[in-house]
Scaffold this active site. Structure first.
Site, short mmCIF file in Angstrom:
data_model
loop_
_atom_site.label_atom_id
_atom_site.label_comp_id
_atom_site.label_asym_id
_atom_site.label_seq_id
_atom_site.Cartn_x
_atom_site.Cartn_y
_atom_site.Cartn_z
CG ASP A 1 8.17 73.24 -105.52
OD1 ASP A 1 7.76 74.39 -105.73
OD2 ASP A 1 9.23 72.99 -104.87
CE1 TYR B 1 15.06 72.40 -103.57
CE2 TYR B 1 13.17 71.63 -104.79
CZ TYR B 1 13.71 72.40 -103.78
OH TYR B 1 12.88 73.15 -102.98
#
Ligand code: NAP
Length: 276
Positions: free
Chosen positions: A50, A55
């Site tokens: 994930d 990110y």
């Protein structure tokens, strides 16, 4: 140490299979830290990663997957549409950018990261198109409350396959889970270890002792017992292995009730409750 692929899965509302357990990589640093974490996870049997554009490590996730030698179609990859990219004009471009960073032709799940007011419905329509164009094998949402889900269900052609939200015994969002089950939306638990802040909780520690497991394993198993997909994060090899060793025991119904009663509306991440 290599262990068998962790194959327990759930079936999403469009028929595709999603591993019930995966590795989250939020706050996993781009470069060696992320590549090593993903490789360590794949080596001990994880088949579900994930990530998200925000990110900043999609490229590393892609590199590690290629380096592992495991065929692309055996790994379930989720990434997410960031808030700044929402809306009719930017969504498709953002997804294409994520695919390029990951170095893949499609992802398995593409999520709207957060229900940004006034943009989320236009974004969803773009996700529906991308699904039809096979850029993602399934589409879903994240941080949606019951109200956001009802709005989406009324206005969409495709029911989201997944709602990824913060979920652990200390934030036991029962009504949201029921709404998801009723509408065939798979609930996915993020921050299942309450971002690492509840592994020392005395009640979790005592439950861990009772089962001969660690606190993290109890917290993760609590989701799996409810058929909730769960994606703990770690950058440490030994914890990546520890977190995956949750398929060799069961928590009794009675102890599930004890854990579920620990709810105290404890959030470690953002609260979407008041988003219009
Ligand atoms: N959609 C969203 O808005 C959203 C929001 C938050 C998270 N997520 C996803 O969910 C994933 C997991 O959530 P999270 O990263 O917030 O938190 P988490 O998985 O609940 O906890 C991670 C923290 O716990 C520590 N940890 C990991 N395994 C442990 C163990 N066995 N014993 C003790 N401590 C342990 C980690 O440290 P070390 O790394 O040092 O081991 C890290 O500090 C994210 O990585 C991301 O993929 C999504």
């Amino acid at each position: 140490m290599t262990q068998k692929a962790l194959t327990q899965s759930v079936t999403l509302n469009n028929g595709i299979s999603m591993p019930i357990f995966g590795l989250g990589v939020w706050k996993t640093k781009s470069g060696k830290e992320c590549i090593d974490a993903v490789l360590a996870a794949l080596e001990v049997g994880y088949r579900h990663i994930d990530t998200a554009k925000i990110y900043g490590n999609e490229e590393d996730v892609g590199k590690a997957i290629r380096e592992s030698g495991i065929p692309r179609n055996e790994i379930f990859i989720t990434t997410k549409l960031w808030n700044a990219d929402q809306g009719k004009d930017k969504t498709r471009k953002a997804l294409e950018g994520s695919l390029k960073s990951l170095g893949v032709d499609y992802v398995d799940l593409y999520l709207i990261h957060f229900p940004v007011a006034s943009k989320r419905m236009d974004s969803w329509k773009e996700l529906e198109k991308a699904y039809h164009d096979k850029l993602s094998r399934s589409i879903g949402v994240s941080n949606y409350t019951i109200r956001h889900l009802h709005e989406l269900l009324q206005e969409s052609q495709i029911t989201p396959a997944v709602n990824q939200v913060e979920f652990h015994p200390f934030l036991n969002q029962k009504d949201l889970l029921e709404t998801c089950i009723k509408n065939k939306i798979q609930l996915e638990a993020y921050s299942p270890l309450a971002h690492g802040q509840k592994t020392d909780d005395p009640q979790i520690v005592s439950m861990a002792r009772k089962y001969g497991k660690t606190s993290a394993q109890i917290l993760i198993r609590w989701s799996i017992e409810q058929n909730i997909v769960v994606i703990p994060k770690s950058v440490k090899k030994e914890r990546i292995l520890e977190n995956s060793q949750v398929f060799d025991f069961k928590i009794s119904d009675e102890d599930m009730k004890v854990l579920s009663a620990l709810d105290e509306n404890f959030r470690t991440c953002w609260d979407p409750t008041d988003v219009d």
